[in-house]
Scaffold this motif. Structure first.
Motif, PDB file in Angstrom:
ATOM      1  N   SER A  22     -29.395   8.953  -3.709  1.00 57.56           N
ATOM      2  CA  SER A  22     -29.272   9.650  -4.566  1.00 57.56           C
ATOM      3  C   SER A  22     -29.786   9.771  -5.933  1.00 57.56           C
ATOM      4  O   SER A  22     -30.885  11.472  -5.735  1.00 57.56           O
ATOM      5  N   LEU A  23     -31.294   9.375  -6.140  1.00 59.58           N
ATOM      6  CA  LEU A  23     -32.403   9.222  -6.454  1.00 59.58           C
ATOM      7  C   LEU A  23     -33.694   9.938  -5.734  1.00 59.58           C
ATOM      8  O   LEU A  23     -34.312  11.255  -6.663  1.00 59.58           O
ATOM      9  N   SER A  24     -33.827   9.392  -4.867  1.00 56.67           N
ATOM     10  CA  SER A  24     -34.450  10.696  -3.975  1.00 56.67           C
ATOM     11  C   SER A  24     -34.091  11.528  -3.397  1.00 56.67           C
ATOM     12  O   SER A  24     -35.151  13.035  -3.952  1.00 56.67           O
ATOM     13  N   ARG A  25     -32.778  12.450  -3.775  1.00 55.83           N
ATOM     14  CA  ARG A  25     -32.325  13.375  -4.093  1.00 55.83           C
ATOM     15  C   ARG A  25     -32.612  14.442  -4.944  1.00 55.83           C
ATOM     16  O   ARG A  25     -33.075  15.552  -4.683  1.00 55.83           O
ATOM     17  N   LEU A  26     -32.259  13.802  -5.546  1.00 58.29           N
ATOM     18  CA  LEU A  26     -32.810  13.574  -7.445  1.00 58.29           C
ATOM     19  C   LEU A  26     -33.706  14.762  -7.982  1.00 58.29           C
ATOM     20  O   LEU A  26     -34.079  15.923  -8.237  1.00 58.29           O
ATOM     21  N   ALA A  41     -40.096   2.694 -14.759  1.00 60.15           N
ATOM     22  CA  ALA A  41     -38.658   1.997 -15.089  1.00 60.15           C
ATOM     23  C   ALA A  41     -37.730   2.929 -14.189  1.00 60.15           C
ATOM     24  O   ALA A  41     -36.809   1.857 -14.717  1.00 60.15           O
ATOM     25  N   VAL A  42     -37.227   3.966 -13.424  1.00 57.97           N
ATOM     26  CA  VAL A  42     -35.919   4.020 -12.633  1.00 57.97           C
ATOM     27  C   VAL A  42     -35.924   3.325 -11.694  1.00 57.97           C
ATOM     28  O   VAL A  42     -34.797   3.244 -11.905  1.00 57.97           O
ATOM     29  N   TRP A  43     -37.007   3.282 -11.165  1.00 61.59           N
ATOM     30  CA  TRP A  43     -36.584   2.395 -10.186  1.00 61.59           C
ATOM     31  C   TRP A  43     -36.739   1.090  -9.772  1.00 61.59           C
ATOM     32  O   TRP A  43     -36.087   0.290  -8.930  1.00 61.59           O
ATOM     33  N   ARG A  44     -36.755   0.260 -11.342  1.00 60.57           N
ATOM     34  CA  ARG A  44     -36.922  -1.405 -11.542  1.00 60.57           C
ATOM     35  C   ARG A  44     -35.985  -1.990 -11.389  1.00 60.57           C
ATOM     36  O   ARG A  44     -35.881  -2.875 -10.330  1.00 60.57           O
ATOM     37  N   LYS A  45     -34.563  -1.505 -11.673  1.00 58.66           N
ATOM     38  CA  LYS A  45     -33.539  -2.063 -11.376  1.00 58.66           C
ATOM     39  C   LYS A  45     -33.164  -2.403  -9.790  1.00 58.66           C
ATOM     40  O   LYS A  45     -32.756  -3.009  -9.855  1.00 58.66           O
ATOM     41  N   LEU A  68     -43.125   1.727  -7.958  1.00 57.34           N
ATOM     42  CA  LEU A  68     -41.639   1.142  -7.233  1.00 57.34           C
ATOM     43  C   LEU A  68     -41.493   2.123  -6.381  1.00 57.34           C
ATOM     44  O   LEU A  68     -40.803   1.023  -5.255  1.00 57.34           O
ATOM     45  N   LYS A  69     -41.363   3.269  -6.139  1.00 59.95           N
ATOM     46  CA  LYS A  69     -40.273   4.303  -5.510  1.00 59.95           C
ATOM     47  C   LYS A  69     -40.929   3.575  -3.944  1.00 59.95           C
ATOM     48  O   LYS A  69     -40.051   3.606  -3.296  1.00 59.95           O
ATOM     49  N   VAL A  70     -42.220   3.643  -3.551  1.00 64.97           N
ATOM     50  CA  VAL A  70     -42.644   3.347  -2.606  1.00 64.97           C
ATOM     51  C   VAL A  70     -42.356   2.475  -2.480  1.00 64.97           C
ATOM     52  O   VAL A  70     -41.999   1.921  -0.798  1.00 64.97           O
ATOM     53  N   ARG A  71     -42.360   0.961  -2.333  1.00 60.99           N
ATOM     54  CA  ARG A  71     -41.895  -0.402  -2.359  1.00 60.99           C
ATOM     55  C   ARG A  71     -40.789  -0.633  -2.222  1.00 60.99           C
ATOM     56  O   ARG A  71     -40.789  -1.886  -1.639  1.00 60.99           O
ATOM     57  N   VAL A  72     -39.887   0.052  -2.654  1.00 62.33           N
ATOM     58  CA  VAL A  72     -38.792   0.389  -2.517  1.00 62.33           C
ATOM     59  C   VAL A  72     -37.851   1.071  -0.934  1.00 62.33           C
ATOM     60  O   VAL A  72     -37.358   0.433  -0.385  1.00 62.33           O
ATOM     61  N   LYS A  73     -38.473   1.992  -1.434  1.00 63.53           N
ATOM     62  CA  LYS A  73     -38.576   2.769   0.287  1.00 63.53           C
ATOM     63  C   LYS A  73     -39.485   1.366   1.490  1.00 63.53           C
ATOM     64  O   LYS A  73     -38.096   1.342   2.416  1.00 63.53           O
ATOM     65  N   THR A  74     -40.499   0.759   1.424  1.00 66.60           N
ATOM     66  CA  THR A  74     -40.541   0.969   2.552  1.00 66.60           C
ATOM     67  C   THR A  74     -39.723  -0.841   2.298  1.00 66.60           C
ATOM     68  O   THR A  74     -39.642  -1.811   3.900  1.00 66.60           O
TER      69      THR A  74
END
Length: 200
Positions: A22-26, A41-45, A68-74
């Motif tokens: 949902s965040l990626s689409r937003l 801060a958005v991706w921390r949780k 963090l977005k890149v790390r979450v995706k990986t």
């Protein structure tokens, strides 16, 4: 009032309820939302719940330079078995290479030598030609460690080589009769372990 005109703390609270998809689409809606959603801060949780995202159990970020977005995706790709594989370097060797990344330089053992390979800043790919080569062993490098000032390696010849990272000086240490397969250094002290069943 537009969604993007809400106070930032309210936006953070709303976005904390969204999942990764949902965040990626937003982030694709408009430029202003994209900039806001890409903040760490958005991706921390979400990152706290991912394996190997760099956020420890107590909330410390051990990779602050990578978004963090890149790390979450990986992390999600690895969890789902989706990953991109490519061969950085290839050669014939008896032992698996030992490697260590230090900022933008990858130190990699190849037979009796250790090469320092810089990474391209734009693509993060490895350059083929080493920036520097550390040598001195008569057999394969089994293990090496990096300190702020030195590269210390142990080889199958039983030797320990101490290379200065700031000059061309090298020092060879003898003491083991077989391969040095355990090595560490702290506060100027080098500790080694060998197949000859001794630690020095």
């Amino acid at each position: 009032m537009l969604f993007t005109q809400l106070p930032e703390d309210v936006l953070y609270h709303i976005l904390s309820h969204l999942d990764q998809r949902s965040l990626s689409r937003l982030s694709q809606v408009c430029k202003s939302l994209n900039r806001f959603v890409n903040r760490n801060a958005v991706w921390r949780k979400i990152a706290k719940g991912c394996l190997n995202s760099g956020i420890t159990w107590n909330g410390t970020d051990i990779y602050p330079n990578i978004p963090l977005k890149v790390r979450v995706k990986t992390a999600q790709n690895w969890y789902n078995g989706v990953c991109k594989r490519w061969i950085l370097l290839k050669w014939k060797t008896k032992l698996l290479p030992w490697l260590q990344l230090d900022e933008d330089v990858l130190y990699l053992s190849q037979a009796a030598k250790i090469g320092a390979y810089p990474l391209y800043h734009d693509s993060r790919r490895l350059q083929r030609n080493p920036l520097e080569i550390f040598s001195g062993h008569k057999g394969d490098v089994c293990r090496f460690v990096l300190t702020d000032s030195h590269l210390i390696s142990g080889g199958s010849d039983g030797r320990i080589m101490v290379h200065s990272r700031r000059s061309d000086l090298s020092l060879g240490l003898m003491g083991h009769s077989q391969e040095v397969n355990c090595l560490d250094s702290k506060n100027g002290l080098i500790i080694s372990g060998s197949r000859d069943q001794t630690a020095r």
